[in-house]
Structures are given as C-alpha cells and as structure tokens.
Design a protein around this motif. Structure first.
Motif, PDB file in Angstrom:
ATOM      1  N   ASP A 108      -7.529   7.070   5.394  1.00 48.22           N
ATOM      2  CA  ASP A 108      -7.587   6.818   3.954  1.00 48.22           C
ATOM      3  C   ASP A 108      -6.419   7.499   3.231  1.00 48.22           C
ATOM      4  OD1 ASP A 108      -9.893   5.370   4.370  1.00 48.22           O
ATOM      5  OD2 ASP A 108     -11.250   6.923   3.606  1.00 48.22           O
ATOM      6  N   ARG A 109      -6.056   8.699   3.673  1.00 48.03           N
ATOM      7  CA  ARG A 109      -4.932   9.413   3.085  1.00 48.03           C
ATOM      8  C   ARG A 109      -3.630   8.652   3.316  1.00 48.03           C
ATOM      9  NH1 ARG A 109      -5.103  14.012   5.998  1.00 48.03           N
ATOM     10  NH2 ARG A 109      -7.088  14.438   5.022  1.00 48.03           N
ATOM     11  N   ALA A 112      -3.570   5.731   0.985  1.00 45.26           N
ATOM     12  CA  ALA A 112      -3.342   6.168  -0.392  1.00 45.26           C
ATOM     13  C   ALA A 112      -1.871   6.514  -0.620  1.00 45.26           C
ATOM     14  CB  ALA A 112      -4.220   7.370  -0.712  1.00 45.26           C
ATOM     15  N   ILE A 113      -1.249   7.173   0.341  1.00 40.63           N
ATOM     16  CA  ILE A 113       0.180   7.505   0.237  1.00 40.63           C
ATOM     17  C   ILE A 113       1.001   6.221   0.172  1.00 40.63           C
ATOM     18  CG2 ILE A 113       2.148   8.481   1.496  1.00 40.63           C
ATOM     19  CD1 ILE A 113       0.159  10.615   2.571  1.00 40.63           C
ATOM     20  N   TYR A 114       0.666   5.271   1.027  1.00 42.30           N
ATOM     21  CA  TYR A 114       1.392   3.990   1.046  1.00 42.30           C
ATOM     22  C   TYR A 114       1.245   3.263  -0.288  1.00 42.30           C
ATOM     23  CZ  TYR A 114       2.955  -0.595   2.553  1.00 42.30           C
ATOM     24  OH  TYR A 114       3.622  -1.777   2.654  1.00 42.30           O
ATOM     25  N   LYS A 115       0.010   3.164  -0.786  1.00 45.86           N
ATOM     26  CA  LYS A 115      -0.231   2.457  -2.051  1.00 45.86           C
ATOM     27  C   LYS A 115       0.487   3.139  -3.210  1.00 45.86           C
ATOM     28  CE  LYS A 115      -4.712   0.343  -1.135  1.00 45.86           C
ATOM     29  NZ  LYS A 115      -6.135   0.327  -1.519  1.00 45.86           N
ATOM     30  N   SER A 116       0.426   4.452  -3.252  1.00 43.69           N
ATOM     31  CA  SER A 116       1.090   5.191  -4.318  1.00 43.69           C
ATOM     32  C   SER A 116       2.600   4.985  -4.266  1.00 43.69           C
ATOM     33  CB  SER A 116       0.762   6.677  -4.194  1.00 43.69           C
ATOM     34  OG  SER A 116       1.466   7.423  -5.149  1.00 43.69           O
ATOM     35  N   SER A 117       3.151   5.020  -3.071  1.00 38.42           N
ATOM     36  CA  SER A 117       4.593   4.815  -2.904  1.00 38.42           C
ATOM     37  C   SER A 117       4.993   3.400  -3.306  1.00 38.42           C
ATOM     38  CB  SER A 117       5.008   5.091  -1.463  1.00 38.42           C
ATOM     39  OG  SER A 117       4.716   6.426  -1.126  1.00 38.42           O
ATOM     40  N   SER A 119       3.487   1.599  -5.525  1.00 38.61           N
ATOM     41  CA  SER A 119       3.393   1.562  -6.975  1.00 38.61           C
ATOM     42  C   SER A 119       4.651   2.149  -7.617  1.00 38.61           C
ATOM     43  CB  SER A 119       2.153   2.336  -7.422  1.00 38.61           C
ATOM     44  OG  SER A 119       2.077   2.372  -8.820  1.00 38.61           O
ATOM     45  N   VAL A 120       5.121   3.271  -7.090  1.00 39.70           N
ATOM     46  CA  VAL A 120       6.343   3.892  -7.603  1.00 39.70           C
ATOM     47  C   VAL A 120       7.532   2.966  -7.384  1.00 39.70           C
ATOM     48  CG1 VAL A 120       7.968   5.796  -7.246  1.00 39.70           C
ATOM     49  CG2 VAL A 120       5.513   6.257  -7.365  1.00 39.70           C
ATOM     50  N   ARG A 122       7.525  -0.345  -7.023  1.00 42.00           N
ATOM     51  CA  ARG A 122       7.418  -1.499  -7.921  1.00 42.00           C
ATOM     52  C   ARG A 122       7.847  -1.144  -9.342  1.00 42.00           C
ATOM     53  NH1 ARG A 122       2.076  -2.644  -5.282  1.00 42.00           N
ATOM     54  NH2 ARG A 122       2.536  -4.245  -3.755  1.00 42.00           N
ATOM     55  N   THR A 123       7.438   0.045  -9.796  1.00 36.47           N
ATOM     56  CA  THR A 123       7.819   0.492 -11.134  1.00 36.47           C
ATOM     57  C   THR A 123       9.329   0.654 -11.241  1.00 36.47           C
ATOM     58  OG1 THR A 123       5.713   1.635 -11.398  1.00 36.47           O
ATOM     59  CG2 THR A 123       7.486   2.301 -12.872  1.00 36.47           C
TER      60      THR A 123
END
Length: 127
Positions: A108-109, A112-117, A119-120, A122-123
């Motif tokens: 899960d960690r 979460a790291i992959y999804k957060s990265s 998101s950054v 994409r932004t």
C-alpha cells in the motif's frame, strides 16, 4: 528536468519486493504442517535496495521468477523466532499472518508513493 525519476523506480522496487515476500510467506503457510520445513523470509526492502545501489532492480529466488531478479542470497532460512515443532517444522502461522499484514502495508505504501508522484508529475506538466 525529468531525466531520472528515481521515485518511480523506488516505488516499483518496493512493490516487487512486497510481492516476492508475499510469495515466500504464502509458501511458509502452505507448508505449516510439512515435517522438517524451515520457515523462510526475504531480507528487508531497505537492505536489498541499498545494497543494489538504489537502481530499483530486485533479484529472483530462481530463474524466471515473475521477471524479478531476487537472488537466493536474499532469502534467509530459519528467520522465524517460533520454536521448532517435534517434527522439525519452524513455521508459526501467527507470525506468518503478522508478516502478511506488514507486507500489505508495504505494498500500500508503494502504491501511495506512486500515486503521489504521478499527481506531482501531472501538476508539473499541466502548468
């Protein structure tokens, strides 16, 4: 700017480590009643990743093991602190269940790291 996205490599390696460790824990649980079976585990992710120079690659337990490269030297037999039963089996189902929960958290960690990265990333691209 985006020549080397090591965070994705690290998240990928962490996910592969969790999958490999889950396989070993499942084998331990499947052999909980096998006479003479010794519980096995894989070295912690941090230790393997640091020894690998942080390249994000893993080593396999055997050739062609799900495309990973986890070496047998990363497998450590008899890590279980449970007592060995009279038939020589060292698997503690309770310990293996706790390891499975730990592995789920590691997976899960990594997600979460992959999804957060992502998101950054994409932004950064959208601006």
């Amino acid at each position: 700017m985006f020549k080397s996205l090591d965070v994705f490599k690290a998240a990928h390696a962490m996910g592969k480590h969790a999958a490999a460790r889950q396989t070993v824990v499942a084998q331990n649980m499947a052999n909980a009643d096998t006479p003479g079976y010794q519980a096995r585990d894989i070295k912690p992710f941090q230790e393997i990743y640091q020894n690998d120079g942080g390249s994000g690659t893993m080593r396999a337990t055997r050739a062609g093991h799900h495309g990973s490269s986890l070496e047998a030297s990363d497998m450590t037999p008899g890590l279980s602190t449970a007592e060995v039963s009279p038939n020589g089996n060292s698997v503690s189902v309770e310990e293996e269940m706790l390891k499975a929960v730990e592995i789920k958290r590691q997976h899960d960690r990594s997600v979460a790291i992959y999804k957060s990265s992502m998101s950054v990333l994409r932004t950064a691209i959208s601006r």
